[in-house]
Design an enzyme around this catalytic site. Sequence first.
Site, PDB file in Angstrom:
ATOM      1  N   GLU A  85       0.841  -1.186   0.000  1.00 24.48           N
ATOM      2  CA  GLU A  85       0.000   0.000   0.000  1.00 24.48           C
ATOM      3  C   GLU A  85       0.877   1.238   0.000  1.00 24.48           C
ATOM      4  O   GLU A  85       1.976   1.234   0.556  1.00 24.48           O
ATOM      5  CB  GLU A  85      -0.876  -0.010   1.251  1.00 24.48           C
ATOM      6  N   CYS A 129       3.449   8.437   1.013  1.00 23.87           N
ATOM      7  CA  CYS A 129       4.078   7.484   1.943  1.00 23.87           C
ATOM      8  C   CYS A 129       4.222   6.152   1.204  1.00 23.87           C
ATOM      9  O   CYS A 129       3.222   5.584   0.759  1.00 23.87           O
ATOM     10  CB  CYS A 129       3.162   7.349   3.160  1.00 23.87           C
ATOM     11  N   CYS A 163       6.851  -7.120   7.404  1.00 27.09           N
ATOM     12  CA  CYS A 163       7.967  -6.469   8.088  1.00 27.09           C
ATOM     13  C   CYS A 163       8.502  -7.435   9.132  1.00 27.09           C
ATOM     14  O   CYS A 163       7.742  -8.183   9.744  1.00 27.09           O
ATOM     15  CB  CYS A 163       7.494  -5.184   8.765  1.00 27.09           C
ATOM     16  N   CYS A 208       7.444  -4.722  15.858  1.00 27.86           N
ATOM     17  CA  CYS A 208       7.052  -3.709  16.849  1.00 27.86           C
ATOM     18  C   CYS A 208       5.656  -4.057  17.374  1.00 27.86           C
ATOM     19  O   CYS A 208       4.754  -4.389  16.609  1.00 27.86           O
ATOM     20  CB  CYS A 208       7.078  -2.314  16.234  1.00 27.86           C
ATOM     21  N   CYS A 258       2.265  -2.222  16.095  1.00 29.55           N
ATOM     22  CA  CYS A 258       2.162  -1.925  14.664  1.00 29.55           C
ATOM     23  C   CYS A 258       1.569  -3.115  13.924  1.00 29.55           C
ATOM     24  O   CYS A 258       1.953  -4.262  14.168  1.00 29.55           O
ATOM     25  CB  CYS A 258       3.554  -1.613  14.116  1.00 29.55           C
ATOM     26  N   CYS A 260      -0.623   5.745  10.434  1.00 29.33           N
ATOM     27  CA  CYS A 260       0.630   5.108  10.866  1.00 29.33           C
ATOM     28  C   CYS A 260       0.340   3.799  11.573  1.00 29.33           C
ATOM     29  O   CYS A 260      -0.484   3.733  12.476  1.00 29.33           O
ATOM     30  CB  CYS A 260       1.376   5.995  11.850  1.00 29.33           C
TER      31      CYS A 260
HETATM   32  N1  SAH Z   1       9.913   0.645   9.804  1.00 28.62           N
HETATM   33  C1  SAH Z   1      10.051   2.069   9.695  1.00 28.62           C
HETATM   34  C2  SAH Z   1       9.011   2.683   8.787  1.00 28.62           C
HETATM   35  C3  SAH Z   1       7.594   2.631   9.315  1.00 28.62           C
HETATM   36  S1  SAH Z   1       7.112   4.250   9.642  1.00 28.62           S
HETATM   37  C4  SAH Z   1      10.050   2.691  11.064  1.00 28.62           C
HETATM   38  O1  SAH Z   1       9.847   1.969  12.032  1.00 28.62           O
HETATM   39  O2  SAH Z   1      10.296   3.882  11.195  1.00 28.62           O
HETATM   40  C5  SAH Z   1       5.624   4.032  10.481  1.00 28.62           C
HETATM   41  C6  SAH Z   1       5.622   4.794  11.797  1.00 28.62           C
HETATM   42  O3  SAH Z   1       4.376   4.582  12.461  1.00 28.62           O
HETATM   43  C7  SAH Z   1       6.697   4.289  12.726  1.00 28.62           C
HETATM   44  O4  SAH Z   1       7.190   5.354  13.479  1.00 28.62           O
HETATM   45  C8  SAH Z   1       5.903   3.340  13.591  1.00 28.62           C
HETATM   46  O5  SAH Z   1       6.561   3.033  14.774  1.00 28.62           O
HETATM   47  C9  SAH Z   1       4.635   4.104  13.775  1.00 28.62           C
HETATM   48  N2  SAH Z   1       3.523   3.273  14.207  1.00 28.62           N
HETATM   49  C10 SAH Z   1       3.406   1.939  14.088  1.00 28.62           C
HETATM   50  N3  SAH Z   1       2.247   1.526  14.611  1.00 28.62           N
HETATM   51  C11 SAH Z   1       1.613   2.604  15.077  1.00 28.62           C
HETATM   52  C12 SAH Z   1       0.362   2.815  15.707  1.00 28.62           C
HETATM   53  N4  SAH Z   1      -0.457   1.807  15.961  1.00 28.62           N
HETATM   54  N5  SAH Z   1       0.020   4.076  16.023  1.00 28.62           N
HETATM   55  C13 SAH Z   1       0.844   5.100  15.746  1.00 28.62           C
HETATM   56  N6  SAH Z   1       2.031   4.965  15.148  1.00 28.62           N
HETATM   57  C14 SAH Z   1       2.422   3.732  14.820  1.00 28.62           C
END
Ligand code: SAH
Length: 386
Positions: A98, A137, A144, A148, A151, A368
């Site tokens: 996406e 984006c 991935c 995390c 996420c 995000c």
């Molecule tokens: N893998 C890279 C790129 C992903 S960016 C990274 O970790 O930076 C996506 C962003 O959204 C990251 O900062 C991630 O930690 C954040 N994110 C992931 N899940 C989220 C959620 N449920 N709510 C808000 N931010 C989130």
Amino acid sequence: MTAAPSEKDLAPLGRFPEEWEAVLAELGEPRYRAKQIFRWVHRRGVFDPRSMSDVPEALRRKLGELGLRAPVEVLSVHRSSDGTRKLVLGLLGGARVECVLIPMTRLEDADAAAVVEDEDESGQEPVSHPVRRVTLCVSTQYGCAMGCRFCASGRAGLRRGLEAHEIVAQVLVARAYLEPGEELRNLVFMGMGEPLHHYDRTARALCLLLHQEGQNFSPRRITVSTVGLVPGIQKLGRDFQGKIGLAISLHAPNDAIRSRLLPMNDRYPIAELMKALREYPLPRRRRITIEYTLIAGVNDAPEHARELGRLLSRIPVKINLIPMNRVDGTDFEAPSSEAVARFQSTLTGLGFSCFVRTRRGDEVDAACGQLAMRPDLVKLGTARPE
Ligand code: SAH
């Protein structure tokens, strides 16, 4: 960029003009065709050789035989009432990724997506534009591996990294979904996947996007976001002289909290990460973006803000607070708006630029952390730009 291209990178759409020259020489074709073909693909987003009108018929046929064709298909488009458009793309071989077009609000625009410095080429103050700026984006992996906890993207693990041309194709394809008066201004590598996991492919995609005969992006309009893979940060800094925007998903002021949220922290703990940030060859007046997802009762207390302030005190940063977005199947919850405001004002009080990232596109699971492998979102037949 130092990495030698892999064979897959040399899939026709990922070739640089000089690589085309080598292929064309073997076909007995003149060198100047290399640039022509590169421009069709990377400047105009035309993948089908049959549409390359200044290329002779016979060569067009040969290009088709070489496998030059669209690498992605738009499976569906989901539009949020805030103007955010999520494109679900089908890649060759069945992967689905996406990418999200995000129109900037005035406030974000003033802060240039809260990611990149926004003075114009002459170094003047920001100028006001009649056009509406849009950030795209992009995803770098299907799934991935970082795991995390809050996420959705990593739920099912990593299926595969995207090839450089598949990353670039998201940009080329998404342009067709811009509306009149919109300008694609910034790219953020913040979609599904960890861009520095398959560093070489990401670096190659960056080089393609920066290429003068192609999209000709300015490096400071591209931001790569990472969970904190230190060797990748070092390489990115070296290979692009620190000019590519860097965003770090920090999310915690200390190792205890960070390891609970981001398993990768055990491999590259905060002290090591901070050292890499201090050493990143940042150009003058640029700053590193720190992303900090606020999670109720986990990392959103004023003492966390103060601890974060101490941690970042000697690094040129701007801080983006992201109130946790809803993700099914986790116990983590969004912070209260009071906690967000308090956290922000604590950091602002300490002299930091600190913004709250407005929630965009969450009606269509495009916010995000919500980009995930959800087959139920894939609908065929709604794939045309309006
Ligand atoms: N893998 C890279 C790129 C992903 S960016 C990274 O970790 O930076 C996506 C962003 O959204 C990251 O900062 C991630 O930690 C954040 N994110 C992931 N899940 C989220 C959620 N449920 N709510 C808000 N931010 C989130």
